[in-house]
Write an enzyme that holds these catalytic residues in place. Sequence first.
Site: not given
Length: 511
Positions: A26, A53, A128-129, A269
């Site tokens: 995200c 995301g 996020n996570g 990445y």
Amino acid sequence: MVSDQFSTGPSPLDPPETDPEPREECGVFGVWAPGEEVAKLTYYGLYALQHRGQEAAGISVSDGNQIVVFKDLGLVSQVFDEQVLVSLRGHVAVGHCRYSTTGSTTWENAQPTFKTTATGSGLALGHNGNLVNTAELRDKAAELGLPTNGATTDSDLLTGLLAAAAADKGIEQAAMELLPGVRGAYCLVFSDESTLYAARDPHGVRPLVLGRLERGWVVASETAALDIVGASFVREVEPGELIAIDADGLRSSRFANPEPKGCVFEYVYLARPDTTIAGRSVHATRVEIGRKLAAEAPVEADLVIPVPESGTPAAIGYAQASGIPYGSGLVKNAYVGRTFIQPSQTIRQLGIRLKLNPLRDVIRGKRLVVVDDSIVRGNTQRALVRMLREAGAVEVHVRIASPPVRWPCFYGIDFASRAELIANGLDLDGIRRSIGSDSLGYVSLEALVQASEQPRTRLCSACFDGDYPIPLPDDARIGKHLLEGLEKGVAGDAAPVVAAGYGASDALSRP
Ligand code: SF4
């Protein structure tokens, strides 16, 4: 990597011969800036974070009196238009673009999540996570009788618990008391009607940075999102830090001692190449990985080509260090797979060609080194090697800019299950035979860590070595769909039915 592995379900354009389309985790973005068009700043911030995301996007805006949330499934550019953005007026905004690591892809699970406290003030939150004590938090929420309104995410649970705790002590104090008991990876950006908050877990697994505008502040998952809105980089939000920004300025508090374990895969990445993490350029890291890869896995060849785009910097580094010419041999159809239109059978059978097209004139008759960022299941590389041979390559040597992925990630990246990971069951030659290349080489973990210029002790590399820095619960209490089907048991009230669009602190309705 082109079509890969960080997903639990195929998109309409994931052909059977490749792995599912890349969707990482995200992106979060927040802005506090009186006098600015904060919804538009957030829109552009999310645009820069779109790679993190692509399932859903949302923005909450507050004008000091009321929070309004607009969210929907789709890309940032599909969810928002000028009319919607103009309608979102205020000086505090929270933005989110989602790839699901807990809970399915539904409108209810899109973010920012929204709750009201007992005092009637609102709370909008982007996360996020991925948490690892979600089951524990679910039990706590059930004890308190907190409603889920159909959401099945760890982020929604966290928002509910925070709103519940804020009733008598305010959000800032509630966050200071709640966050030490929240385990896992989390970068949070949240707001009430007047204050923007940002918090990062004590391990700092995911990146989160603070930026300055002439008339305000910005927080974002990556520095690239600061650049796009013209914010200057101030510093990272520290692991274990809570930041609050309002008319009184910026306040920083520590809710836990920092024990940094930044995700090394961000360098490989996940993050944009033009982002800087912990002071180190992601692009420079990737070029250096390629150089080290050339030293560790040399081969005689005519041309080095990247698998665009995340393999490109490492391919440049490989070519520089090996002296083998660099060239573009594959063209990426950048936005294919981002559509919700079901392909025809004819289109589906095109396989990897939907996503990559070989430049036959460049490839024909050549011994190729093909540099990709990682192999997870191996389906994509198998299709790629076959396509390059059909395009006339006489040899295909695959070089991978990360070590073999042998373990799943529980901190926000949706890898395949352990059983699906090709490196879990096969040795190097077994993987080479499976993908059909003439040779195969991975960079070592030591070289990857060196390229990141971070101390080994400050990095998470669990997907490569199985050494999970944040302890995991047993299998029954973790997993993407842990909360699915349980929400009715937790919910104390019926969820309003909303197909898409706005949510507000006192209403959920279409404009
Ligand atoms: S397990 Fe891998 S992908 Fe997950 S946080 Fe650790 S290094 Fe990153």
